[in-house]
Enzyme design. Structure first.
Site, PDB file in Angstrom:
ATOM      1  N   ARG A  70       2.453   2.433  -8.110  1.00 25.84           N
ATOM      2  CA  ARG A  70       3.446   1.409  -7.739  1.00 25.84           C
ATOM      3  C   ARG A  70       2.937   0.586  -6.530  1.00 25.84           C
ATOM      4  NH1 ARG A  70       6.285  -2.030  -7.572  1.00 25.84           N
ATOM      5  NH2 ARG A  70       8.531  -2.282  -7.642  1.00 25.84           N
ATOM      6  N   ASP A  71       2.042   1.224  -5.763  1.00 24.28           N
ATOM      7  CA  ASP A  71       1.485   0.571  -4.583  1.00 24.28           C
ATOM      8  C   ASP A  71       0.743  -0.719  -4.935  1.00 24.28           C
ATOM      9  OD1 ASP A  71       0.884   0.225  -1.961  1.00 24.28           O
ATOM     10  OD2 ASP A  71      -0.843   1.571  -1.945  1.00 24.28           O
TER      11      ASP A  71
END
Lengths: 114, 482
Positions: A70-71
Site C-alpha cells: 500500500r506504501d
C-alpha cells in the site's frame, strides 16, 4: 451579515460563501458546521489515523494493519500534498484502477510518463 | 520583522439610492447589496483617501459608531470585496469550458422573404450574408442533421430550445411542421424537454398555422414597428406597399387564439420610427401583445434609417418614462409588458456576470438552409462567419474558439472600467461587425446609453426590492437563451 443585506441571488451566494469561509475548521464531533460549509472533513495522512506499514510487532511485514505494498501509492487520493505520485485530481484519475488489492495487484499500477 | 500595513481602497461597484436605502452593485460579481449607514460611511471615508484598516476604524468611531459595529462593517465590506487591498488584481469572468453544451438552435428555414424591409440585416445595405449559390429553402435532410446536432451537443441539458427563423419563417411552414414532429420524438427518446418558438412578420399567418402553433405551444414573436404609419415606413413589400393592413387582422387572430404561450412583439427603432411610448401602447393595448420589446436598428452610420444621436436621446427619454410605468405596475403587482425592462431585471436578479454579450456561438448557434453553422441567426449564410456545417462534421471547434476568444470581455479593454459590463459585455457581435468590421469590437456608440439604462434598471430593481419583493420571484427561473 449585518451591514450588507443580500438583495439579488448572486448576493445571496456571496453571503453563503463568506459564511462558509468563517467556519473553515471545526470539530466533526460538534455537528460539522453549516451545510453550506461542507465538505470540510479532514483529509491527508497527517490527520487520518493510518497505522504504520514499516514492521509489525514481530519485526516482519505479515501482520501490518495494511499491506506494505500500500506504501507504493498511499499518497495518491488520500493526500492533498504534492507527493511524487501521479495526481489523482487532474491528470491520472485512473492510475490505480487496475489495482483492486494491494498485495495481489500492485504490479498493475500503471506506469506514468509525465 | 514588521509587516507593512496596506491601506484599503474602494473595490469596484456602482452605487444607487432608492427610498433612503443605499445599494451597491458589485461589478466583478454582479451582487446587489443594501448597505448600512456605517458601511456607507466607511465607503465615503475611503473615497476621500485610502486608509489602513485601523485608521478607517478610528475614523468611524470618531463619527459616533460603536467599535464592534464599525469593525463588523469594515470586515463585511472587505469580505464582499466592496473595499479591498489596492494591490488586488482585476476580476474578469473566466473562459467558458471548451465543450460548453448547446442549449438553443436557431433554424433559418429559408433565406427568402415576402417583404422588403429597407433596414433588413439579411438583405439590406449592411448585409453580411453571402447567399449566392446556396439553397434558398432548408431541406428535411439539413433540418434533421441540425436537430441531431443539437441533441448530440446538448448532453446534460434538461431543457433545450429550437427557434424558427428566416427570411420569413412561415414561407417554409411545411418544414417547420416536420421539424416539430421529428425533434419532439428525438427529445423524448433522449429524455430532454424541448420547446419551440418562431419569429415572423405575421403576413402569412393562417388559421391552419395558428392552430398548429397553439397545439404545440410554440412561442411567437412578431416583428412589428407600431401603428400603421410607423410600421409602413420601412416594413414594406417589394412594390413599396406597407404590410400593416395585411398582418393586422392575422396577428390579432393569433393573439386571440394562442393561449398556450405569451405572444411578443419586437420593434425595430429607426430614424423614422422613434415614438416608443405610442408604439408600446398601440401594440400592448390595441393588439394585446403580452410583451413588447424594442431595439435600435443595426446599421452603418449615415444610412437613411440609422438613428442619429439626438434621436437616441429622445428614445432614451421615452424608454425611461415607460420603465417608470413598468416600475409602478410592478410595485402594484401587475405585469406591464415592456420586455426591455423585464429582461434586464431578470439578469440583475440572477446577478449574472457575462464573459460574452450573449450565447451566440456558445450555448446557441444558427443554421442556414445550406447547413452552415453560424454564431447566431444574424450571421447565417455568411461565409466569413461560418463555424462549420451540420452535414460536414458539425461545429468547427477551432473557428468557434476564435470567435469566442474575440468576443470575450477580457479582450475588450474599453470595457474593463465600466460598471455595466456584467450585463453588456461589449454588446451584440453582429452590431459590432456592422459598425466596426470586427465581431469582437465593443459597441462604443452605445456606451452612454447602456450605462444610463443599467443605472435606471438598478434603481427600478432596488425600488421593487424595497416595496414589493414578491414581484421578483418570477425571475427565479432562468429564461432560456433567446
Amino acid at each position: 451579515m449585518k451591514h450588507l443585506k443580500a438583495i439579488n441571488k448572486k448576493a445571496q451566494r456571496i453571503e453563503q460563501h463568506i459564511a462558509a469561509a468563517h467556519g473553515d475548521i471545526y470539530a466533526l464531533q460538534q455537528g460539522g458546521g453549516s451545510p453550506a460549509a461542507r465538505p470540510h472533513y479532514p483529509v491527508g495522512c497527517s490527520i487520518v489515523f493510518s497505522p504504520g506499514w514499516e514492521v509489525d510487532s514481530a519485526g516482519g511485514t505479515a501482520g501490518l494493519c495494511q499491506p506494505a505494498e500500500r506504501d507504493l501509492y498511499d499518497c495518491y487520493v488520500t493526500c492533498y500534498w504534492p507527493a511524487q505520485v501521479p495526481d489523482h485530481y487532474n491528470n491520472y484519475p485512473d492510475w490505480t484502477s487496475k489495482c483492486a488489492s494491494a498485495t495481489k495487484d500492485w504490479r498493475n499500477i500503471d506506469l506514468v510518463f509525465p | 520583522m514588521t509587516a507593512t500595513v496596506t491601506p484599503l481602497s474602494l473595490g469596484e461597484f456602482h452605487e444607487f439610492r432608492v427610498e433612503s436605502v443605499d445599494f451597491l452593485y458589485l461589478v466583478p460579481s454582479g451582487g446587489i447589496f443594501a448597505v448600512s449607514p456605517a458601511g456607507r460611511q466607511a465607503i465615503l471615508l475611503l473615497r476621500e483617501q485610502p486608509l489602513a484598516a485601523d485608521e478607517l476604524l478610528a475614523a468611524l468611531i470618531d463619527r459616533g459608531y460603536a467599535k464592534d459595529d464599525a469593525e463588523e462593517a469594515i470586515r463585511e465590506l472587505f469580505e464582499a470585496r466592496a473595499i479591498r487591498d489596492p494591490r488586488g488584481h482585476q476580476d474578469l469572468p473566466q473562459e467558458p469550458v471548451a465543450d460548453f453544451p448547446l442549449q438553443s438552435l436557431v433554424l433559418n428555414l429559408t433565406n427568402q422573404c415576402n417583404l422588403s424591409c429597407q433596414y433588413c440585416y439579411e438583405f439590406g445595405e449592411d448585409k453580411v450574408a453571402t447567399p449566392d449559390g446556396k439553397p434558398k429553402f432548408m431541406s428535411e435532410t439539413v433540418a434533421k442533421a441540425s436537430v441531431d446536432h443539437l441533441l448530440a451537443s446538448s448532453q446534460g441539458r434538461r431543457a433545450i430550445h429550437i427557434t424558427f427563423f428566416g427570411g420569413e419563417t412561415l414561407m417554409n411552414f411545411p418544414l417547420l411542421k416536420w421539424v416539430v414532429h421529428y425533434a419532439l420524438g428525438k427529445a423524448k427518446e433522449a429524455g430532454q424537454y424541448l420547446d419551440f418558438s418562431l419569429t415572423t412578420n405575421g403576413t402569412l399567418l393562417s388559421p391552419e398555422i395558428i392552430d398548429f402553433l397553439v397545439e404545440h405551444s410554440i412561442g411567437v414573436t412578431v416583428s412589428m414597428d407600431g401603428p400603421k404609419e410607423m410600421h409602413d415606413a420601412l416594413r414594406v413589400y417589394a412594390n413599396g406597399k406597407g404590410s400593416y393592413d395585411i398582418l393586422a387582422p392575422k396577428v390579432k387572430s393569433l393573439i386571440q387564439k394562442h393561449n398556450t404561450r405569451p405572444i411578443a412583439a419586437r420593434v425595430t427603432l429607426t430614424q423614422q420610427v422613434t415614438s416608443v411610448k405610442e408604439i408600446f401602447h398601440h401594440l400592448r393595448n390595441e393588439f394585446g401583445f403580452a410583451e413588447v420589446g424594442f431595439a435600435p436598428v443595426t446599421a452603418a452610420p449615415k444610412r437613411l434609417y440609422t438613428i442619429e444621436n439626438n434621436n437616441m436621446d429622445r428614445i432614451f427619454e421615452q424608454f425611461k418614462e415607460l420603465a417608470v410605468e413598468y416600475r409602478d405596475w410592478a410595485i402594484a403587482g401587475r405585469m406591464h409588458g415592456f420586455s426591455n425592462v423585464s429582461d434586464t431585471l431578470a439578469e440583475l436578479h440572477a446577478g449574472i456576470n457575462k464573459s460574452h454579450p450573449c450565447g451566440a456561438g456558445l450555448g446557441l448557434v444558427g443554421v442556414g438552409p445550406s447547413g452552415d453553422i453560424a454564431p447566431c441567426h444574424r450571421f447565417v449564410d455568411s461565409d466569413a462567419h461560418a463555424l462549420g456545417n451540420v452535414m460536414e462534421g458539425g461545429l468547427d471547434k477551432g473557428k468557434q474558439k476564435e470567435f469566442l476568444d474575440k468576443g470575450h470581455i477580457g479582450a475588450k479593454f474599453d470595457c474593463h472600467s465600466c460598471f455595466a459590463r456584467p450585463l453588456c459585455a461589449g454588446g451584440c457581435h453582429h452590431e459590432a461587425f456592422v459598425r466596426y468590421g470586427d465581431t469582437g469590437h465593443p459597441n462604443l456608440h452605445f456606451c452612454d446609453w447602456i450605462r444610463g439604462w443599467t443605472d435606471l434598471c438598478l434603481n427600478i430593481y432596488g425600488e421593487i426590492a424595497v416595496k414589493n419583493p414578491a414581484f421578483l420571484d418570477q425571475f427565479e427561473q432562468r429564461k432560456p437563451l433567446q
